[in-house]
Design a protein around this motif. Sequence first.
Motif, PDB file in Angstrom:
ATOM      1  N   ASP A 406       0.861  -1.180   0.000  1.00 28.19           N
ATOM      2  CA  ASP A 406       0.000   0.000   0.000  1.00 28.19           C
ATOM      3  C   ASP A 406       0.897   1.231   0.000  1.00 28.19           C
ATOM      4  OD1 ASP A 406      -1.922   1.879   0.216  1.00 28.19           O
ATOM      5  OD2 ASP A 406      -2.778   1.153   2.098  1.00 28.19           O
ATOM      6  N   LYS A 407       0.854   1.984  -1.086  1.00 30.18           N
ATOM      7  CA  LYS A 407       1.734   3.126  -1.213  1.00 30.18           C
ATOM      8  C   LYS A 407       1.445   4.194  -0.172  1.00 30.18           C
ATOM      9  CE  LYS A 407       3.778   1.433  -4.822  1.00 30.18           C
ATOM     10  NZ  LYS A 407       5.190   0.985  -4.732  1.00 30.18           N
ATOM     11  N   ASN A 408       0.257   4.213   0.375  1.00 29.10           N
ATOM     12  CA  ASN A 408      -0.110   5.258   1.334  1.00 29.10           C
ATOM     13  C   ASN A 408       0.160   4.869   2.781  1.00 29.10           C
ATOM     14  OD1 ASN A 408      -1.076   6.950  -0.717  1.00 29.10           O
ATOM     15  ND2 ASN A 408      -3.053   5.886  -0.738  1.00 29.10           N
ATOM     16  N   SER A 409       0.695   3.677   2.986  1.00 32.88           N
ATOM     17  CA  SER A 409       0.954   3.272   4.368  1.00 32.88           C
ATOM     18  C   SER A 409       2.180   4.017   4.905  1.00 32.88           C
ATOM     19  CB  SER A 409       1.188   1.760   4.425  1.00 32.88           C
ATOM     20  OG  SER A 409       2.348   1.411   3.685  1.00 32.88           O
ATOM     21  N   LEU A 410       2.189   4.301   6.197  1.00 35.30           N
ATOM     22  CA  LEU A 410       3.288   5.028   6.848  1.00 35.30           C
ATOM     23  C   LEU A 410       4.462   4.102   7.087  1.00 35.30           C
ATOM     24  CD1 LEU A 410       1.253   7.116   9.473  1.00 35.30           C
ATOM     25  CD2 LEU A 410       2.097   7.833   7.231  1.00 35.30           C
ATOM     26  N   VAL A 411       5.676   4.696   6.896  1.00 34.55           N
ATOM     27  CA  VAL A 411       6.915   3.951   7.106  1.00 34.55           C
ATOM     28  C   VAL A 411       7.700   4.636   8.221  1.00 34.55           C
ATOM     29  CG1 VAL A 411       9.055   3.140   6.067  1.00 34.55           C
ATOM     30  CG2 VAL A 411       6.940   3.162   4.711  1.00 34.55           C
ATOM     31  N   ARG A 412       8.273   3.880   9.106  1.00 32.47           N
ATOM     32  CA  ARG A 412       9.058   4.424  10.230  1.00 32.47           C
ATOM     33  C   ARG A 412      10.529   4.074  10.014  1.00 32.47           C
ATOM     34  NH1 ARG A 412      10.619   2.888  15.527  1.00 32.47           N
ATOM     35  NH2 ARG A 412      10.441   4.607  17.022  1.00 32.47           N
ATOM     36  N   TYR A 413      11.384   5.136  10.153  1.00 30.58           N
ATOM     37  CA  TYR A 413      12.824   4.967   9.927  1.00 30.58           C
ATOM     38  C   TYR A 413      13.549   4.965  11.273  1.00 30.58           C
ATOM     39  CZ  TYR A 413      11.482   6.461   5.207  1.00 30.58           C
ATOM     40  OH  TYR A 413      10.874   6.590   3.987  1.00 30.58           O
ATOM     41  N   THR A 414      14.509   4.081  11.426  1.00 31.27           N
ATOM     42  CA  THR A 414      15.391   4.060  12.609  1.00 31.27           C
ATOM     43  C   THR A 414      16.786   3.652  12.157  1.00 31.27           C
ATOM     44  OG1 THR A 414      14.810   1.763  13.080  1.00 31.27           O
ATOM     45  CG2 THR A 414      13.555   3.485  14.240  1.00 31.27           C
ATOM     46  N   THR A 419      25.479  -0.260  14.121  1.00 33.42           N
ATOM     47  CA  THR A 419      26.363   0.329  13.104  1.00 33.42           C
ATOM     48  C   THR A 419      26.755   1.769  13.462  1.00 33.42           C
ATOM     49  OG1 THR A 419      24.478   1.096  11.794  1.00 33.42           O
ATOM     50  CG2 THR A 419      25.322  -1.103  11.310  1.00 33.42           C
ATOM     51  N   ASP A 420      26.191   2.324  14.531  1.00 31.62           N
ATOM     52  CA  ASP A 420      26.522   3.700  14.984  1.00 31.62           C
ATOM     53  C   ASP A 420      26.619   3.676  16.506  1.00 31.62           C
ATOM     54  OD1 ASP A 420      26.999   6.415  15.049  1.00 31.62           O
ATOM     55  OD2 ASP A 420      24.864   6.951  14.854  1.00 31.62           O
ATOM     56  N   MET A 421      27.688   3.013  16.962  1.00 30.54           N
ATOM     57  CA  MET A 421      27.845   2.841  18.402  1.00 30.54           C
ATOM     58  C   MET A 421      28.081   4.178  19.115  1.00 30.54           C
ATOM     59  SD  MET A 421      27.471  -0.426  18.779  1.00 30.54           S
ATOM     60  CE  MET A 421      28.149  -0.727  20.407  1.00 30.54           C
ATOM     61  N   VAL A 434      18.421  12.534   7.594  1.00 31.19           N
ATOM     62  CA  VAL A 434      19.537  12.109   8.436  1.00 31.19           C
ATOM     63  C   VAL A 434      20.208  13.359   9.002  1.00 31.19           C
ATOM     64  CG1 VAL A 434      21.688  10.835   8.546  1.00 31.19           C
ATOM     65  CG2 VAL A 434      19.830  10.029   7.039  1.00 31.19           C
ATOM     66  N   PHE A 435      20.493  13.385  10.320  1.00 31.93           N
ATOM     67  CA  PHE A 435      21.127  14.507  11.018  1.00 31.93           C
ATOM     68  C   PHE A 435      22.412  14.015  11.664  1.00 31.93           C
ATOM     69  CE2 PHE A 435      16.592  15.266  10.961  1.00 31.93           C
ATOM     70  CZ  PHE A 435      16.480  16.604  10.606  1.00 31.93           C
ATOM     71  N   ILE A 436      23.339  15.031  11.907  1.00 28.53           N
ATOM     72  CA  ILE A 436      24.541  14.722  12.695  1.00 28.53           C
ATOM     73  C   ILE A 436      24.306  15.233  14.106  1.00 28.53           C
ATOM     74  CG2 ILE A 436      26.126  14.705  10.723  1.00 28.53           C
ATOM     75  CD1 ILE A 436      26.880  17.586  11.431  1.00 28.53           C
ATOM     76  N   LEU A 437      24.737  14.425  15.084  1.00 31.28           N
ATOM     77  CA  LEU A 437      24.534  14.808  16.496  1.00 31.28           C
ATOM     78  C   LEU A 437      25.760  15.472  17.108  1.00 31.28           C
ATOM     79  CD1 LEU A 437      22.642  11.598  17.750  1.00 31.28           C
ATOM     80  CD2 LEU A 437      21.682  13.790  17.043  1.00 31.28           C
ATOM     81  N   GLU A 444      39.929  11.906  11.588  1.00 30.34           N
ATOM     82  CA  GLU A 444      39.702  10.794  12.547  1.00 30.34           C
ATOM     83  C   GLU A 444      38.971   9.641  11.851  1.00 30.34           C
ATOM     84  OE1 GLU A 444      37.292   9.917  16.706  1.00 30.34           O
ATOM     85  OE2 GLU A 444      37.645  11.959  16.077  1.00 30.34           O
ATOM     86  N   ASN A 445      37.960   9.965  11.051  1.00 33.55           N
ATOM     87  CA  ASN A 445      37.185   8.917  10.376  1.00 33.55           C
ATOM     88  C   ASN A 445      36.587   9.530   9.130  1.00 33.55           C
ATOM     89  OD1 ASN A 445      35.833   6.620   9.692  1.00 33.55           O
ATOM     90  ND2 ASN A 445      34.668   6.449  11.594  1.00 33.55           N
ATOM     91  N   ALA A 446      37.138   9.145   7.958  1.00 30.06           N
ATOM     92  CA  ALA A 446      36.676   9.760   6.716  1.00 30.06           C
ATOM     93  C   ALA A 446      35.351   9.155   6.230  1.00 30.06           C
ATOM     94  CB  ALA A 446      37.739   9.625   5.633  1.00 30.06           C
ATOM     95  N   TRP A 447      35.023   7.900   6.574  1.00 32.33           N
ATOM     96  CA  TRP A 447      33.782   7.231   6.131  1.00 32.33           C
ATOM     97  C   TRP A 447      33.031   6.696   7.344  1.00 32.33           C
ATOM     98  CZ3 TRP A 447      31.652   6.958   1.324  1.00 32.33           C
ATOM     99  CH2 TRP A 447      32.427   7.366   0.254  1.00 32.33           C
ATOM    100  N   HIS A 448      31.705   6.878   7.293  1.00 33.53           N
ATOM    101  CA  HIS A 448      30.816   6.289   8.295  1.00 33.53           C
ATOM    102  C   HIS A 448      29.762   5.446   7.569  1.00 33.53           C
ATOM    103  CE1 HIS A 448      32.289   8.806  11.704  1.00 33.53           C
ATOM    104  NE2 HIS A 448      32.500   9.689  10.732  1.00 33.53           N
ATOM    105  N   ASN A 449      29.699   4.222   7.918  1.00 29.94           N
ATOM    106  CA  ASN A 449      28.703   3.300   7.303  1.00 29.94           C
ATOM    107  C   ASN A 449      27.611   2.983   8.344  1.00 29.94           C
ATOM    108  OD1 ASN A 449      30.164   3.105   4.902  1.00 29.94           O
ATOM    109  ND2 ASN A 449      31.449   1.452   5.742  1.00 29.94           N
ATOM    110  N   ILE A 450      26.451   3.479   8.079  1.00 29.16           N
ATOM    111  CA  ILE A 450      25.341   3.248   8.996  1.00 29.16           C
ATOM    112  C   ILE A 450      24.210   2.533   8.234  1.00 29.16           C
ATOM    113  CG2 ILE A 450      25.885   5.218  10.466  1.00 29.16           C
ATOM    114  CD1 ILE A 450      23.689   6.769   9.024  1.00 29.16           C
ATOM    115  N   THR A 451      23.394   1.842   8.984  1.00 24.78           N
ATOM    116  CA  THR A 451      22.254   1.088   8.426  1.00 24.78           C
ATOM    117  C   THR A 451      20.964   1.662   8.964  1.00 24.78           C
ATOM    118  OG1 THR A 451      23.582  -0.926   8.263  1.00 24.78           O
ATOM    119  CG2 THR A 451      21.180  -1.177   8.222  1.00 24.78           C
ATOM    120  N   VAL A 452      20.066   1.941   8.033  1.00 27.40           N
ATOM    121  CA  VAL A 452      18.747   2.462   8.407  1.00 27.40           C
ATOM    122  C   VAL A 452      17.739   1.312   8.337  1.00 27.40           C
ATOM    123  CG1 VAL A 452      16.934   4.099   7.848  1.00 27.40           C
ATOM    124  CG2 VAL A 452      19.339   4.737   7.567  1.00 27.40           C
TER     125      VAL A 452
END
Length: 779
Positions: A406-414, A419-421, A434-437, A444-452
């Motif tokens: 259903d294209k109109n159903s709501l999707v929740r992102y987390t 992957t982001d200890m 996506v925001f930076i905290l 220090e770290n040129a790449w960050h690999n996170i999973t949504v």
Amino acid sequence: HRPLRSGKKTEGCGGVAMDRRKVCILMVGSGLTGQDANGVPLRRSKRGWMWNQFFLLEEYTGTDKQYVGKLHSDSDRGDGSVKYVLTGEGAGTLFKIDEKSGDIHATKRLDREEKAFYILHAKAVNRFTNEALEGESEFIIKIHDINDNEPRFTKDPYMARVPEMSDIGTSVIQVTATDADDATYGNSAKVVYSILEGQPYFSVDPETGLIKTALPGMDREVKENYQVVIQAKDMAGQMGGLSGTTTVSITLSDVNDNPPRFTKTLYEFRVPESIEVGSAVGVIRAMDADIGQNAEMDYRIIGSDGPGMFEITTNRSTQEGVILLRKPLDYERKRQYSLRVQVENVHINPRFYSKGPFRDEATIKIIVEDVDEPPVFERASYVVEVKEDAPKNTAIGSVSASDPDDKNSLVRYTIDRRTDMDRVFNIHAGNGSVFILRELDREENAWHNITVIISRVPVYVRVLDVNDNAPTFATNYETFVCENAKANQVIQTVGATDPDAPLGGHRFFFNLAQEAAGKANFSVHDNKNNTASILTRRNSYSTLQKSVHHVPVVISDGEFPMQSSTNTLTIRVCTCDRKGNMKACNAEALTARAGLSTGALVAILLCVIILLMIVVLFAALRRQRKKEPLIISKEDVRDNVVSYNDEGGGEEDTQAFDIGTLRNPEAIEESKQRRDIVPEAFYPPIRRPVLPPTRDNNGDVRDFINQRLQDNDSDPTAPPYDSLATYAYEGNGSVAESLSSLESVTTESDQDYNYLSEWGPRFKKLADLYGGDDSDRDS
């Protein structure tokens, strides 16, 4: 010899009873019989007797020994010096010879089927010197056949098969019956076949026993098995022949004369979109009335709105069409498919092309059902670039996902925190930003690999209740009140129910209806716990005044808007004991308790009707009963007609047919009288004295019958034994005694009528006419 009619035997040479088709040749001679090569006459020595065969009838049933023939030598002068000797098969046991006369007799019944002929040797010797007077000669005694064996079939039962829908005259099976009688003699072994059961479907050839079809279009699908009874009768089928029967079980074998047919024109199957490729989507089957290879069929798809999506195969063991999936299904892309399939027989008989095409078509509708699929991202991966000096809470990018169901159903992102200890990033649960905290350091770290992680957001809808139903009685209340009830006595407690479901629970209020408040005999008390008590208002009630009371009770709820309803409570006035137990109630209740059921009333009514019918029938029988006749015994022969239609016993009738008479006509017993015709000789009537009557009540009748029995037994002119003689005897109770002429054994001229004058004045006229002397009558 001279043949007799009706198949009778006559004497041939040698004193042998011969059939008219057989000839026995007695050869007696002396003299020239020919010449040799030099012309010299040849002579043959004189023989006294010579023969080749005798004939004897099988299954002889006479009491005397059966005469076979006679041997006689020219050397026999009748002085007893010649002795005849018999040797060979059965000599001395089955066949015996009179040593003096040469007569041969058979001592036992012979069966041609056991042995058809016997070879014997005979010679004549001198009784005193035992010297042979004639050379030993060989002869044959042949047993003449009679029809004493019925035809027997070689099998019972026969089993046969013939194709259905065969043409008339199609051969099925040939049956064979054999007869043990002599096939070369008469028709005793000539068998004729006929059909007793099985018509009009089959026929049989009377001579060969070949069974053929006699009816066209015999359909196995209508009737498969037939029982045919065949009779074989000897004597060429003529009357008097013996017969035997056998059963032929005929089964119609199947031919392909029925096309396959689908039971429905439209088949519908529902399959989930997640079904694997190669799985069976559905099974269809066409019906064919034929069996075996004639029912084999092939299925194929002749049209589809989804090319290559499906295929159909044939299951040879069940003759079913199996629909298989060849490409994946997607509910969101196409929710329904339509196929056109065809079925056709594999083995088609060209003979039945005229019955129409041996194929059929049907439509298959395949409905794809939705399966709960997880949401998917629009891309497989996202790359986001951000400067390391970007401030905290800066939006650096976004991801997007949708639910394929259903294209109109709501999707929740987390964000998967594994992957982001360090919790460097965060994501908006609703739009995927996506925001930076905290501040980033490229060094220090040129790449960050996170999973949504995405998931569906469940939405629950709750329907709130509104007060739109009125409360009513919890059940149909009906109670009673005693005639001696006291005032303010509780006789019933009632409750209420309401389909509504308020948040705070139900609260019901009970009141007596306004229109009944002033004249009510009962009151309603609200118990404040959603129940109410019904109380009496006076000390006593009378069934004579009013036996049933109706109390209207108003029930209302405490919700907004308030709903209410009026419910009626029925109260019956009853008679009770001191403890308040009901003894008797009003007339309606009493009828309901003591009345008979409808079934009992019907049973009683039926019993009454049956009794009335028995009485009427008994009366009718008595009215119609007639007086019994004077003579009811079945043994009374006066009203019986006895018919004899016997043609005689044939060869078994030894009195009518005596073979000895044919051999020796002079030996006829002239004194023997036949009992079935009036003899030609005249026998004068015998005068019998009349027995004196006895004083026994039935003695005169018994003596009279015994006397007549003796007379008939000793009278040669009496009719045959099976004739009926009726005597009308009056008895000895009359003064005039009997006037019957049965006792008159003399002529009219010998009668003496003088006794008429002793009978009184009533017989005076007869006495004057017949009672005088001969001289008086003459004058």
